[in-house]
Design an enzyme around this catalytic site. Sequence first.
Site, PDB file in Angstrom:
ATOM      1  N   HIS A  27      39.427  23.626 -36.702  1.00 29.04           N
ATOM      2  CA  HIS A  27      39.774  24.239 -37.983  1.00 29.04           C
ATOM      3  C   HIS A  27      41.293  24.265 -38.093  1.00 29.04           C
ATOM      4  O   HIS A  27      41.994  23.718 -37.226  1.00 29.04           O
ATOM      5  CB  HIS A  27      39.184  25.651 -38.083  1.00 29.04           C
ATOM      6  CG  HIS A  27      39.455  26.509 -36.894  1.00 29.04           C
ATOM      7  ND1 HIS A  27      40.703  26.979 -36.587  1.00 29.04           N
ATOM      8  CD2 HIS A  27      38.633  26.953 -35.905  1.00 29.04           C
ATOM      9  CE1 HIS A  27      40.649  27.698 -35.486  1.00 29.04           C
ATOM     10  NE2 HIS A  27      39.402  27.689 -35.031  1.00 29.04           N
ATOM     11  N   HIS A  30      43.367  25.065 -34.992  1.00 32.38           N
ATOM     12  CA  HIS A  30      43.574  23.945 -34.056  1.00 32.38           C
ATOM     13  C   HIS A  30      44.590  22.951 -34.641  1.00 32.38           C
ATOM     14  O   HIS A  30      45.433  22.423 -33.919  1.00 32.38           O
ATOM     15  CB  HIS A  30      42.260  23.184 -33.817  1.00 32.38           C
ATOM     16  CG  HIS A  30      41.193  23.983 -33.148  1.00 32.38           C
ATOM     17  ND1 HIS A  30      40.057  24.398 -33.793  1.00 32.38           N
ATOM     18  CD2 HIS A  30      41.085  24.440 -31.877  1.00 32.38           C
ATOM     19  CE1 HIS A  30      39.295  25.068 -32.949  1.00 32.38           C
ATOM     20  NE2 HIS A  30      39.892  25.119 -31.787  1.00 32.38           N
TER      21      HIS A  30
END
Length: 292
Positions: A27, A30
Amino acid sequence: MELGGILDIASNHGKTVGLVPTMGALHEGHASLIRRSVSENDITVVSIFLNPTQFNDPKDLERYPRTLESDCKILEECGAQIAFAPSVKEIYPNADTRHFSFPPTDEVMEGARRPGHFNGVCQIVSELFMLVQPNRAYFGEKDYQQIAVIKQMVNAYKNETIPSIMISGREVNSDWARIIRIVPCPVIREESGLAMSSRNALLAPEEKAIAPIIYQVMQCSKKLGLSVDKTRQWVVDAINAVEGLEVEYYSIVDGDTLADVHSWDEAESIVGCITVYCGKTPIRLIDHTRYK
Ligand code: PAF
């Protein structure tokens, strides 16, 4: 070419390597780690490995979202050069029998509630460090305790208090520990304040609507001017008053050692760490806030 071959060439040419370890279901949180690594290193490796040894609840492992195809798109868009998505057999050809212990850091909070969790995290993270030999490794501060444990693990390897091991028939020493720098990166939040997490994908819309209250309450607690113990209790009561949320623990701790504090003068850095069950399933959400 195998990962090792690419990285050997990189190191022979003086190139720096950044590693972003993940369990997939990438997501925006990250993505921010990957972008940072890309901006600070010549080569960025993103590992995607749902590590079974850190799950003490098999149902939790089963439920964990698996989205390899979209993960690869995200890391490509962020400019990472290498996706490393090994199988369980490749990572653990034999059972990993190493035992890591860093009391009190790995014994409190998550360590107390998820027996073996940090041992599993240290097993996989140290193995990734040995395989990739990165100059820098990027971790999200959302898992605040995880970073504290990983730093201790790196120090233990640096001080050679943990012996070298065999991986796939070759002995791997701890030279990597002298090169690596752990880079903690700030939590990325949704507009509502909810900390981004792969587990958010499991929240039903009505659960997603109440989950941001966790961070809002912690933030609000900073303005009350209460003692540490009263602040702790106020946060627990305010969150438990919301139907669908149940606090598992709220610990206000020394930001370095993670030992409980009872006065605001007790440590230079003080952090509140929370775990809340959200909804009917329920989904376990982790967050933290810095008091000083
Ligand atoms: O934070 C995570 O996603 C995992 O614990 C990690 C560091 C990738 C190890 O499996």
